[in-house]
Write an enzyme that holds these catalytic residues in place. Structure first.
Site, PDB file in Angstrom:
ATOM      1  N   ALA A 356     -17.405 -17.257  -7.497  1.00 32.99           N
ATOM      2  CA  ALA A 356     -15.946 -17.052  -7.471  1.00 32.99           C
ATOM      3  C   ALA A 356     -15.457 -16.262  -8.675  1.00 32.99           C
ATOM      4  CB  ALA A 356     -15.213 -18.400  -7.389  1.00 32.99           C
ATOM      5  N   PHE A 361     -17.201  -8.501  -4.696  1.00 32.37           N
ATOM      6  CA  PHE A 361     -16.168  -7.482  -4.533  1.00 32.37           C
ATOM      7  C   PHE A 361     -16.390  -6.331  -5.508  1.00 32.37           C
ATOM      8  CE2 PHE A 361     -11.813  -5.831  -5.310  1.00 32.37           C
ATOM      9  CZ  PHE A 361     -11.585  -5.350  -4.031  1.00 32.37           C
ATOM     10  N   ARG A 386     -30.313 -15.772   1.830  1.00 27.55           N
ATOM     11  CA  ARG A 386     -30.440 -17.232   1.873  1.00 27.55           C
ATOM     12  C   ARG A 386     -29.934 -17.797   3.188  1.00 27.55           C
ATOM     13  NH1 ARG A 386     -26.449 -20.464   1.160  1.00 27.55           N
ATOM     14  NH2 ARG A 386     -25.212 -19.002  -0.089  1.00 27.55           N
ATOM     15  N   THR A 437     -25.979 -14.713  -8.330  1.00 28.43           N
ATOM     16  CA  THR A 437     -25.505 -15.322  -9.584  1.00 28.43           C
ATOM     17  C   THR A 437     -26.430 -14.943 -10.742  1.00 28.43           C
ATOM     18  OG1 THR A 437     -26.724 -17.345  -9.044  1.00 28.43           O
ATOM     19  CG2 THR A 437     -24.380 -17.263  -8.454  1.00 28.43           C
ATOM     20  N   LEU A 476     -10.254 -18.436  -1.246  1.00 30.96           N
ATOM     21  CA  LEU A 476     -10.654 -17.339  -0.370  1.00 30.96           C
ATOM     22  C   LEU A 476     -12.099 -17.502   0.081  1.00 30.96           C
ATOM     23  CD1 LEU A 476      -9.017 -14.268  -2.154  1.00 30.96           C
ATOM     24  CD2 LEU A 476      -8.427 -15.175   0.084  1.00 30.96           C
ATOM     25  N   TYR A 504     -23.955 -24.861 -11.140  1.00 32.32           N
ATOM     26  CA  TYR A 504     -24.272 -23.594 -11.794  1.00 32.32           C
ATOM     27  C   TYR A 504     -23.819 -23.603 -13.250  1.00 32.32           C
ATOM     28  CZ  TYR A 504     -25.854 -20.931  -7.702  1.00 32.32           C
ATOM     29  OH  TYR A 504     -26.567 -20.455  -6.639  1.00 32.32           O
ATOM     30  N   ARG A 561      -0.497  13.855   5.032  1.00 25.76           N
ATOM     31  CA  ARG A 561      -0.460  15.308   4.869  1.00 25.76           C
ATOM     32  C   ARG A 561       0.987  15.758   4.718  1.00 25.76           C
ATOM     33  NH1 ARG A 561      -3.831  18.005   9.664  1.00 25.76           N
ATOM     34  NH2 ARG A 561      -3.141  19.906   8.584  1.00 25.76           N
ATOM     35  N   HIS A 562       1.157  16.952   4.194  1.00 23.85           N
ATOM     36  CA  HIS A 562       2.479  17.557   4.118  1.00 23.85           C
ATOM     37  C   HIS A 562       3.036  17.759   5.523  1.00 23.85           C
ATOM     38  CE1 HIS A 562       0.543  21.239   5.513  1.00 23.85           C
ATOM     39  NE2 HIS A 562      -0.415  20.975   4.631  1.00 23.85           N
ATOM     40  N   ASN A 568       0.430  26.316   9.409  1.00 26.34           N
ATOM     41  CA  ASN A 568      -0.005  25.468  10.518  1.00 26.34           C
ATOM     42  C   ASN A 568       0.442  26.038  11.855  1.00 26.34           C
ATOM     43  OD1 ASN A 568       0.720  22.655   8.414  1.00 26.34           O
ATOM     44  ND2 ASN A 568      -1.307  23.425   8.947  1.00 26.34           N
ATOM     45  N   ARG A 613       4.242  23.325  -0.085  1.00 24.08           N
ATOM     46  CA  ARG A 613       4.446  22.559   1.151  1.00 24.08           C
ATOM     47  C   ARG A 613       4.376  21.055   0.913  1.00 24.08           C
ATOM     48  NH1 ARG A 613      -0.231  25.606   1.621  1.00 24.08           N
ATOM     49  NH2 ARG A 613      -2.230  24.550   2.053  1.00 24.08           N
ATOM     50  N   GLU A 634      -5.271  21.966  -1.713  1.00 19.41           N
ATOM     51  CA  GLU A 634      -6.158  22.122  -0.567  1.00 19.41           C
ATOM     52  C   GLU A 634      -7.451  22.814  -0.980  1.00 19.41           C
ATOM     53  OE1 GLU A 634      -7.466  21.181   1.938  1.00 19.41           O
ATOM     54  OE2 GLU A 634      -6.302  21.797   3.695  1.00 19.41           O
ATOM     55  N   TYR A 645      -9.435  30.914  12.043  1.00 18.04           N
ATOM     56  CA  TYR A 645     -10.868  30.745  12.280  1.00 18.04           C
ATOM     57  C   TYR A 645     -11.393  31.794  13.262  1.00 18.04           C
ATOM     58  CZ  TYR A 645     -10.609  26.383   9.698  1.00 18.04           C
ATOM     59  OH  TYR A 645     -10.436  25.452   8.709  1.00 18.04           O
ATOM     60  N   SER A 658     -22.544  29.811   9.173  1.00 21.56           N
ATOM     61  CA  SER A 658     -22.983  28.964   8.059  1.00 21.56           C
ATOM     62  C   SER A 658     -22.091  27.747   7.918  1.00 21.56           C
ATOM     63  CB  SER A 658     -22.982  29.773   6.752  1.00 21.56           C
ATOM     64  OG  SER A 658     -23.922  30.818   6.800  1.00 21.56           O
ATOM     65  N   HIS A 700      -3.370  17.472   1.434  1.00 23.51           N
ATOM     66  CA  HIS A 700      -3.821  18.385   2.478  1.00 23.51           C
ATOM     67  C   HIS A 700      -5.005  17.789   3.227  1.00 23.51           C
ATOM     68  CE1 HIS A 700      -1.367  21.445   0.371  1.00 23.51           C
ATOM     69  NE2 HIS A 700      -1.808  20.813  -0.710  1.00 23.51           N
TER      70      HIS A 700
END
Length: 748
Positions: A356, A361, A386, A437, A476, A504, A561-562, A568, A613, A634, A645, A658, A700
């Site tokens: 604990a 985490f 275990r 532990t 928890l 322990y 995103r903007h 766009n 933007r 970006e 493209y 590529s 972006h």
């Protein structure tokens, strides 16, 4: 010499007969031109209309050595008569006109021989010669109109130039909003859309760790487990040396000094807190090929031959040590391969601490961070071993120090987990997080003996003295741990776990041996201590820096995103255009959303890139500080900036293919790759981990893909394909229960 080129166009492209215009480009190059002398052009109609040097037209600097002037000649002018001159910038000294006759360009063709521009700066003693490049093309009026339209859209003056990098409570100047169009319903839940992953629910972190290969590869069920006969001989020896069942609390245990028991070559041993360097002798030279992600392999000079080779075969060990990364991470990997001892190329972070205290985490966060940087990292949780081998319903008596059978069982599963981790490292793993532990010196000595010559061990001890945090973690644990999944009575489970914790505490021995990092009271992000002993190297240093800035304070991080930009709309990449009408509407809706979602979070902040933007998207948000980060810009598309493209596919087919083959490593010519983006985003990640208040990140697509992959723990190869749609908010909730995600779609 000077050069000239002329290009004609047929009628299908708008020749002179069809109204074509003569586009002329004049360039002059010389590295010796003084900064106070500006190249100019003057001459007859239609360039200037006068041979008066005061009316000469200035050339624009194109690079450190190149100056350029371009213009379009009207159809009714055929002959251009001109000369170059150098004009003083800061004084009224006479201009220096080039030597020789005038230059005459008729119909796009230079009369006479092309020549260099010669200037006599101080008589005949100081002569400056400049290369001259003259290019003339006949272009269609439609092409000129398209170029001018693109110039107006992409190179218009920035609308955010007057906005400082940091603003607080700035009232937007966007005018009165359309209330009916930009308003949001009070219930934000109606905008929630399904997330692409299953991270929206609470998941016990230990369940996400590595599954024991030993238990499944032998075909033995988790209930029956495996016997010690399946352990490696070296593991059996380590287990024998770790038999601490006879130890009592009142018996002093003598442990040899770490430097004598486990010597490390070149390491300076010290009990003081700090960072130490190793000085390793290089055994020999090895050529290393680093994929820079630009498509074809780069030429690398062989260490054993004078000829260049286009492909370099790496030995297996070198390949295993190279992360999928760029920049500092790749440089560190190369240095480790060339200079470091073999075991230093593999690193084991061994957690130490009472139950604990946030070990699992912390281990999960560190695993996620190292994976995101490009290091092959896995999280091994001994508790999971275990439960699979001995079952989850073990009472507190199983964890007593005087329970010989229980102690042997726990040491055995720890040895199994360590053996699995070392086997994985031999297969190419780089960093193993060993989560348990490990509260006694005997256990830690067993692990160091198993790892000797195979990997470098750093102990990471988590210490918490805040009883409120410990009590919260215990509750928890009872709610989420599989150890208490079949316990219907919460209070009974709470009593059992506290009894386990007391067992322990009776035999707990703080780390004082080897290389270690101690996190003391750092879980809430306020104060605390981080003690470091015998730590060196790039990767251990990055781990320390990350741990200094981490904590468990719950807070949301909003990624978006903007709003839709003009780029766009046109389908072009890069650029720095303003928002479209839909983008401006989203900016107003986002402001309403932030106002409602963070109305009680007065310490929240808004982060944007330096591109207009994102700044314009954040502009309507009031009441929170706004910070511009260049790291959030970006991905740099280099020479492809402003292209679609389809245009890249048509004009640069090799680059298009590529990029298609490996979007993660592909680097745009004179631009960036996704791995480059990850490297420059590391300070952003560190600051997001350090922040204790909510943060809204407006950035972006490529950048948010990389940030989202960090929080969602997505593999690097998936980053270029992560869906981050426009006008959608991704809420990442960070806290003691891990990372959860929720998405809001404000508009289509």
């Amino acid at each position: 010499m000077g050069t000239i080129s002329s290009k004609s166009s047929d009628s299908s492209h708008g020749g002179r007969e069809g109204g074509g215009q003569l586009y002329v480009s004049l360039k002059m190059e010389n590295f010796r031109i003084r900064a106070d002398l500006i190249p100019h052009v003057y001459g007859s109609v239609p360039i200037i209309g006068s041979w008066d040097s005061a009316k000469a037209f200035s050339m624009e600097r194109e690079s450190a050595s190149m100056w350029e002037l371009s213009f379009v000649v009207p159809p009714n002018h055929e002959t251009l008569d001109f000369k170059f001159l150098l004009k003083p910038k800061y004084r009224n000294s006479p201009c220096v006109v080039e030597e020789g006759p005038n230059r005459v360009l008729t119909g796009g063709t230079l009369e006479g021989d092309a020549r260099m521009a010669v200037f006599k700066l101080r008589g005949d003693e100081d002569v400056l010669e400049c290369k001259v490049f003259i290019k003339a093309d006949i272009v269609s009026p439609f092409d000129l109109a398209a170029s001018w339209r693109a110039y107006q859209e992409n190179l218009r003056p920035s609308r955010v130039r007057g906005i400082p990098d940091i603003t607080i409570n700035v009232v937007p100047d966007s005018g009165v909003e359309n209330g009916s169009a930009a308003s949001l319903e009070l219930d934000l839940e109606q905008y929630v859309v399904p997330a692409p992953t299953t991270s929206s629910g609470v998941v016990y972190a230990a369940n996400l760790t590595e599954s024991p290969r030993s238990l499944f590869h032998t075909g033995i069920s988790s209930k029956s487990g495996i016997t010690s006969n399946s352990l490696h001989s070296s593991t059996k020896a380590a287990l024998s040396s770790a038999d601490c069942s006879n130890i009592r609390k009142d018996i002093e245990v003598t442990v040899p000094e770490p430097s004598r028991a486990f010597p490390i070559s070149g390491m300076v041993e010290s009990k003081s807190v700090g960072t130490f360097s190793t000085f390793q002798k290089q055994d020999g030279q090895r050529g290393l090929f680093v994929d820079r992600g630009v498509g074809s392999p780069r030429l690398v000079k062989s260490a054993s031959a004078s000829a260049f080779v286009s492909d370099l075969k790496l030995d297996a060990e070198a390949k295993k040590g190279m992360p999928a990364a760029a920049g500092a991470v790749a440089a560190a990997a190369v240095a480790d391969q060339m200079h470091g001892p073999k075991e230093d190329c593999r690193l084991a972070i061994v957690l130490v601490g009472l139950p604990a205290r946030g070990k699992t985490f912390t281990a999960a966060k560190l695993t996620r961070y190292l994976r995101w940087l490009g290091h092959e990292t896995k999280h091994f949780n001994v508790g999971k071993y275990r439960r699979l081998k001995h079952g989850a319903n073990q009472s507190a008596d199983f964890f007593r120090a005087d329970n010989r059978e229980g102690l042997e069982a726990r040491n055995e599963v720890a040895a199994l987990a360590m053996e699995d981790m070392l086997a994985w490292m031999q297969e190419g793993g780089q960093v193993g997080i060993f989560d348990a532990t490990n509260s006694s010196r005997c256990r830690r000595n067993m692990l160091m003996q198993m790892a000797e010559g195979k990997c470098k061990i750093i102990f990471l001890e988590t210490i918490c003295n805040d009883q409120r945090i410990i009590e919260r973690n215990i509750r928890l644990k009872i709610q989420q741990s599989p150890d208490y999944a079949e316990e219907p009575n919460f209070e009974a489970g709470l009593r059992d776990f506290k009894e386990r914790l007391a067992n322990y505490e009776k035999v707990y021995e703080p780390v004082e041996e080897g290389s270690y990092i101690k996190m003391i009271d750092m879980v809430n992000g306020y104060g605390g201590q981080l003690q470091v002993n015998n730590i060196s190297g790039y990767l251990p240093g990055r781990i320390v820096f990350f741990l200094v800035n981490t904590h468990l304070t719950p807070r949301p991080i909003l990624l978006t995103r903007h709003g839709e930009s003009l780029d766009n709309v046109h389908g072009t990449i890069g650029g720095d255009t303003v928002l479209s009408d839909a983008g401006e509407l989203y900016a107003k809706k986002l402001a309403k959303f932030v106002e409602k979602r963070l109305k009680h979070e007065k310490t929240a902040s808004i982060w944007t890139s330096t591109l207009q933007r994102t700044i314009l998207t954040a502009n309507p948000i009031v009441g929170f500080p706004k910070i511009q980060w260049r790291a959030l810009d970006e991905i740099n598309s280099g020479v492809c900036d402003g292209m679609t493209y389809e245009e890249i596919k048509k004009n640069m087919p090799e680059e298009y293919e590529s990029r298609k083959k490996d979007k993660l490593r592909y680097r745009y010519p004179r631009g960036e790759s996704y791995l480059d983006v990850i490297q420059r985003l590391e300070p952003v990640i560190i600051e997001l981990e350090r922040q204790r208040a909510p943060v809204v990140v407006i950035s972006h697509q490529a950048v948010l893909r990389a940030l989202y992959a960090y929080f969602a723990d997505r593999p690097l190869k998936e980053i270029p394909h992560i869906e981050v749609p426009l006008h959608t908010i991704i809420e990442i909730q960070m806290g003691v229960t891990g990372v959860q995600e929720k998405r809001y779609k404000l508009m289509d």
